[in-house]
Write a protein that holds these residues in place. Structure first.
Motif, PDB file in Angstrom:
ATOM      1  N   ALA A 103       0.839  -1.210   0.000  1.00  0.00           N
ATOM      2  CA  ALA A 103       0.000   0.000   0.000  1.00  0.00           C
ATOM      3  C   ALA A 103       0.869   1.252   0.000  1.00  0.00           C
ATOM      4  CB  ALA A 103      -0.935  -0.007   1.202  1.00  0.00           C
ATOM      5  N   ALA A 104       1.884   1.257   0.860  1.00  0.00           N
ATOM      6  CA  ALA A 104       2.783   2.412   0.898  1.00  0.00           C
ATOM      7  C   ALA A 104       3.495   2.594  -0.435  1.00  0.00           C
ATOM      8  CB  ALA A 104       3.805   2.231   2.025  1.00  0.00           C
ATOM      9  N   GLY A 105       3.854   1.475  -1.094  1.00  0.00           N
ATOM     10  CA  GLY A 105       4.536   1.555  -2.379  1.00  0.00           C
ATOM     11  C   GLY A 105       3.668   2.162  -3.457  1.00  0.00           C
ATOM     12  N   VAL A 106       2.401   1.762  -3.495  1.00  0.00           N
ATOM     13  CA  VAL A 106       1.490   2.333  -4.495  1.00  0.00           C
ATOM     14  C   VAL A 106       1.319   3.831  -4.245  1.00  0.00           C
ATOM     15  CG1 VAL A 106      -0.876   2.343  -5.346  1.00  0.00           C
ATOM     16  CG2 VAL A 106       0.289   0.178  -4.950  1.00  0.00           C
ATOM     17  N   LEU A 107       1.118   4.220  -2.987  1.00  0.00           N
ATOM     18  CA  LEU A 107       0.960   5.648  -2.673  1.00  0.00           C
ATOM     19  C   LEU A 107       2.245   6.415  -2.993  1.00  0.00           C
ATOM     20  CD1 LEU A 107      -1.037   5.342   0.664  1.00  0.00           C
ATOM     21  CD2 LEU A 107      -1.917   6.065  -1.564  1.00  0.00           C
ATOM     22  N   TYR A 108       3.385   5.803  -2.750  1.00  0.00           N
ATOM     23  CA  TYR A 108       4.675   6.414  -3.075  1.00  0.00           C
ATOM     24  C   TYR A 108       4.784   6.717  -4.567  1.00  0.00           C
ATOM     25  CZ  TYR A 108       9.866   6.692  -3.098  1.00  0.00           C
ATOM     26  OH  TYR A 108      11.174   7.082  -3.246  1.00  0.00           O
ATOM     27  N   MET A 109       4.236   5.811  -5.386  1.00  0.00           N
ATOM     28  CA  MET A 109       4.351   5.953  -6.835  1.00  0.00           C
ATOM     29  C   MET A 109       3.298   6.877  -7.436  1.00  0.00           C
ATOM     30  SD  MET A 109       7.021   4.160  -7.655  1.00  0.00           S
ATOM     31  CE  MET A 109       6.898   3.858  -9.413  1.00  0.00           C
ATOM     32  N   THR A 110       2.576   7.617  -6.583  1.00  0.00           N
ATOM     33  CA  THR A 110       1.612   8.594  -7.101  1.00  0.00           C
ATOM     34  C   THR A 110       2.267   9.930  -7.450  1.00  0.00           C
ATOM     35  OG1 THR A 110       1.031   9.368  -4.873  1.00  0.00           O
ATOM     36  CG2 THR A 110      -0.302   7.578  -5.794  1.00  0.00           C
ATOM     37  N   TYR A 111       3.591  10.027  -7.320  1.00  0.00           N
ATOM     38  CA  TYR A 111       4.214  11.321  -7.571  1.00  0.00           C
ATOM     39  C   TYR A 111       3.961  11.876  -8.978  1.00  0.00           C
ATOM     40  CZ  TYR A 111       8.125   8.804  -9.791  1.00  0.00           C
ATOM     41  OH  TYR A 111       8.900   8.012 -10.605  1.00  0.00           O
ATOM     42  N   PRO A 112       3.782  11.032 -10.016  1.00  0.00           N
ATOM     43  CA  PRO A 112       3.451  11.632 -11.321  1.00  0.00           C
ATOM     44  C   PRO A 112       2.148  12.426 -11.290  1.00  0.00           C
ATOM     45  CG  PRO A 112       4.171   9.363 -11.598  1.00  0.00           C
ATOM     46  CD  PRO A 112       3.980   9.576 -10.130  1.00  0.00           C
ATOM     47  N   LEU A 113       1.168  11.972 -10.502  1.00  0.00           N
ATOM     48  CA  LEU A 113      -0.092  12.704 -10.408  1.00  0.00           C
ATOM     49  C   LEU A 113       0.122  14.064  -9.768  1.00  0.00           C
ATOM     50  CD1 LEU A 113      -3.170  12.842 -10.690  1.00  0.00           C
ATOM     51  CD2 LEU A 113      -3.343  11.634  -8.496  1.00  0.00           C
ATOM     52  N   PHE A 114       0.912  14.125  -8.698  1.00  0.00           N
ATOM     53  CA  PHE A 114       1.213  15.404  -8.063  1.00  0.00           C
ATOM     54  C   PHE A 114       2.009  16.305  -9.011  1.00  0.00           C
ATOM     55  CE2 PHE A 114       0.367  12.841  -4.271  1.00  0.00           C
ATOM     56  CZ  PHE A 114      -0.448  13.701  -3.554  1.00  0.00           C
TER      57      PHE A 114
END
Length: 320
Positions: A103-114
């Motif tokens: 879960a933390a990994g998926v949230l970590y990989m949201t940086y393209p959206l930001f």
């Protein structure tokens, strides 16, 4: 006509070597949760863990800083961007102790959206159709990850906010890199980011007792050294050398290895099986990475600092 053999290029010019080097680097980046959570379980404070990670690149790239004229002004932007990234990474380290690694990994990989949102809202850089579609996939993946708890329950809101602090920092730094740091050589960008990330954590570290900052055993020191060496310094050096040689398309594909590596770490190191929601979220993230067009690379935040000066902004430019 001479029978002398034609001049041979350096071994670093062999395409297979470059592909293997970038793949190994991506796996090293994906190993971060193992070192970070292990140090947290040993009683080391999150700011100290983040400090150890960025300290080694800061020392290694210190001689390459550019502090005069236009490059000096760009370095100042890089320093404060690194500071933001370092503070955000503290939240990610804390989140790893509050939710499954997947879960933390998926949230970590949201940086393209930001990165997309900040570029659009702050710099009027409107995303294209494929980028917007990829952003939607990232958002859906984050929603799936947020509903994934250790026993099938949902992750707490506080943990989600902590996990999103790092990708938010990356989103800011990527936009700064695309607009302010193009005048700096790659090693200078890496150096100033790492110095900002590590030195900005010192005030936070000083609020903790010494036993929460300094490892208490040889095993803990080994983890701290491995975190800084294998999750930061070595992969960043490999990226600096090889990403420009293999090109953006291959680098983007190889960068997608990071998230499955995180899943594997959670499963094998911490006994956290990957269920259907996590697998679906991971697939969405990987698809978003691969369908999003990039100009002159690059798949990850660190990779872009190793690239030539960007000509066009894209998701994957910054520092990890």
């Amino acid at each position: 006509m001479s029978d002398a053999p034609a001049p041979q290029g350096s071994w670093t010019d062999i395409p297979l070597v470059g592909i293997l080097a970038v793949a190994v680097s991506t796996v090293f980046f994906g190993m971060v949760p193992y070192f970070a959570r292990s140090l947290t379980e040993a009683g080391i404070a999150p700011p100290a863990i983040a400090f150890f990670r960025y300290l080694f690149p800061a020392i290694a790239f210190l001689p390459f800083l550019k502090l005069r004229g236009e490059q000096g002004r760009a370095s100042l932007w890089g320093y404060f961007s690194g500071l933001i990234v370092g503070l955000g990474w503290v939240g990610y380290v804390k989140a790893l102790s509050l939710m499954p690694v997947s879960a933390a990994g998926v949230l970590y990989m949201t940086y393209p959206l930001f990165t997309l949102l900040i570029g659009w809202l702050v710099f009027s850089d409107r995303p294209g159709l494929r980028s917007a579609a990829g952003g939607g996939m990232i958002l859906l993946a984050a929603a799936l990850a947020a509903r994934t708890g250790g026993s099938g329950g949902s992750v707490g809101l506080a943990a989600i906010m902590l996990a999103l602090a790092a990708p938010l920092g990356f989103g800011i730094s990527i936009n700064v890199l695309a607009r302010k740091l193009h005048v700096l050589p790659p090693v200078s960008r890496m150096g100033i980011f790492a110095i900002g990330s590590s030195s900005g954590l010192v005030p936070l570290i000083l609020t903790y007792p010494a036993e929460a900052v300094l490892p208490a055993s040889a095993a803990q020191w080994s983890l701290a050294l491995a975190l800084g060496t294998f999750s930061a310094l070595i992969p960043q050096l490999l990226y600096t050398v090889f990403v420009p040689k293999i090109g953006g398309a291959k680098a983007a594909a190889l960068g997608s290895i990071e998230l499955p590596t995180m899943f594997a770490v959670g499963w094998f190191a911490f006994g956290e099986p990957v269920g259907l929601p996590e697998a679906l979220a991971g697939a969405l993230v990987l698809t978003a990475i691969l369908i999003t067009p990039t100009r002159r690379p690059l798949p990850s935040v660190t990779a872009s600092l190793a690239a030539p000066a960007p000509r066009k902004r894209s998701w994957f430019r910054g520092w990890r």
